[in-house]
Design a protein around this motif. Sequence first.
Motif, PDB file in Angstrom:
ATOM      1  N   VAL A 149       0.744  -1.269  -0.040  1.00 17.71           N
ATOM      2  CA  VAL A 149      -0.008   0.001  -0.014  1.00 17.71           C
ATOM      3  C   VAL A 149       0.793   1.332  -0.169  1.00 17.71           C
ATOM      4  N   ASP A 150       1.847   1.091   0.709  1.00 14.60           N
ATOM      5  CA  ASP A 150       2.825   2.385   0.897  1.00 14.60           C
ATOM      6  C   ASP A 150       3.368   2.758  -0.372  1.00 14.60           C
ATOM      7  N   ARG A 151       3.834   1.703  -1.267  1.00 12.42           N
ATOM      8  CA  ARG A 151       4.574   1.985  -2.477  1.00 12.42           C
ATOM      9  C   ARG A 151       3.440   2.027  -3.600  1.00 12.42           C
ATOM     10  N   GLY A 152       2.240   2.289  -3.291  1.00  8.96           N
ATOM     11  CA  GLY A 152       1.140   2.145  -4.415  1.00  8.96           C
ATOM     12  C   GLY A 152       0.843   1.009  -5.252  1.00  8.96           C
ATOM     13  N   ASP A 153       1.282  -0.069  -4.885  1.00  7.85           N
ATOM     14  CA  ASP A 153       0.982  -1.155  -5.456  1.00  7.85           C
ATOM     15  C   ASP A 153      -0.370  -1.914  -5.220  1.00  7.85           C
ATOM     16  N   ILE A 154      -1.220  -1.379  -5.920  1.00  9.09           N
ATOM     17  CA  ILE A 154      -2.684  -1.646  -5.487  1.00  9.09           C
ATOM     18  C   ILE A 154      -3.008  -3.046  -5.701  1.00  9.09           C
ATOM     19  N   GLU A 155      -2.535  -3.961  -6.854  1.00  9.44           N
ATOM     20  CA  GLU A 155      -2.755  -5.165  -7.065  1.00  9.44           C
ATOM     21  C   GLU A 155      -2.194  -6.242  -5.884  1.00  9.44           C
ATOM     22  N   GLU A 156      -0.909  -5.972  -5.376  1.00 12.72           N
ATOM     23  CA  GLU A 156      -0.277  -6.501  -4.393  1.00 12.72           C
ATOM     24  C   GLU A 156      -1.019  -6.371  -3.072  1.00 12.72           C
ATOM     25  N   GLY A 157      -1.383  -5.180  -2.903  1.00 10.55           N
ATOM     26  CA  GLY A 157      -2.011  -4.808  -1.567  1.00 10.55           C
ATOM     27  C   GLY A 157      -3.245  -5.785  -1.482  1.00 10.55           C
ATOM     28  N   LEU A 158      -4.018  -5.521  -2.418  1.00 12.19           N
ATOM     29  CA  LEU A 158      -5.326  -6.253  -2.736  1.00 12.19           C
ATOM     30  C   LEU A 158      -5.152  -8.058  -2.338  1.00 12.19           C
ATOM     31  N   ASN A 159      -4.125  -8.360  -2.847  1.00 13.92           N
ATOM     32  CA  ASN A 159      -3.924  -9.877  -2.756  1.00 13.92           C
ATOM     33  C   ASN A 159      -3.576 -10.272  -1.447  1.00 13.92           C
ATOM     34  N   LYS A 160      -2.635  -9.230  -0.813  1.00 17.53           N
ATOM     35  CA  LYS A 160      -2.110  -9.441   0.367  1.00 17.53           C
ATOM     36  C   LYS A 160      -3.495  -9.164   1.634  1.00 17.53           C
ATOM     37  N   ASP A 161      -4.326  -8.513   1.144  1.00 19.83           N
ATOM     38  CA  ASP A 161      -5.473  -8.304   1.990  1.00 19.83           C
ATOM     39  C   ASP A 161      -6.389  -9.482   2.152  1.00 19.83           C
ATOM     40  N   GLU A 162      -6.511 -10.081   0.979  1.00 22.25           N
ATOM     41  CA  GLU A 162      -7.163 -11.562   0.817  1.00 22.25           C
ATOM     42  C   GLU A 162      -6.444 -12.342   1.462  1.00 22.25           C
TER      43      GLU A 162
END
Length: 156
Positions: free
Chosen positions: A53-66
């Motif tokens: 999230v901090d680096r603006g990687d939306i897809e990775e952030g959503l994947n880690k959220d899941e």
Amino acid sequence: VGTVVTKMSRRELMDALFIRESIECAAARLAVKAPLEEREALHRLMLRQRAAVDRGDIEEGLNKDEDLHRGLIDLSGHPRAWEPVRQARAHMERVRRMAIPELQSNIKAAEQHERIAAALVAADTEVLVKELQAHIRLIEGFIEGISARYPDYFED
């Protein structure tokens, strides 16, 4: 020939929130009993989400959220409970994706995940469930915020 995008149903979104809250909070009550090293591993996963999230990687952030939500259910000892939660989350996917640029929902979610993971590691059931409920219910505000901006995207 063409593409038709269906409207989002508030009723279906609220049902999905009910399913998630019911299952995930029940899972959280059991997850605190998992071995400390497994709870700490989930905490490290949350740190990877925060970094994305901090680096603006939306897809990775959503994947880690899941991954975090699935991991919590896995720690409960009821991994099959993930499928109805996954389906409920799928109903919310458009709202979640729209809320990132519009409402900075990924930043808010990461902050809540930090509190959830800390309560899990501390085996503080009361705080864990309270934070998880607040986190799941946060999307209600996103639904309202997105529907106010884009009323034609929603029905009922």
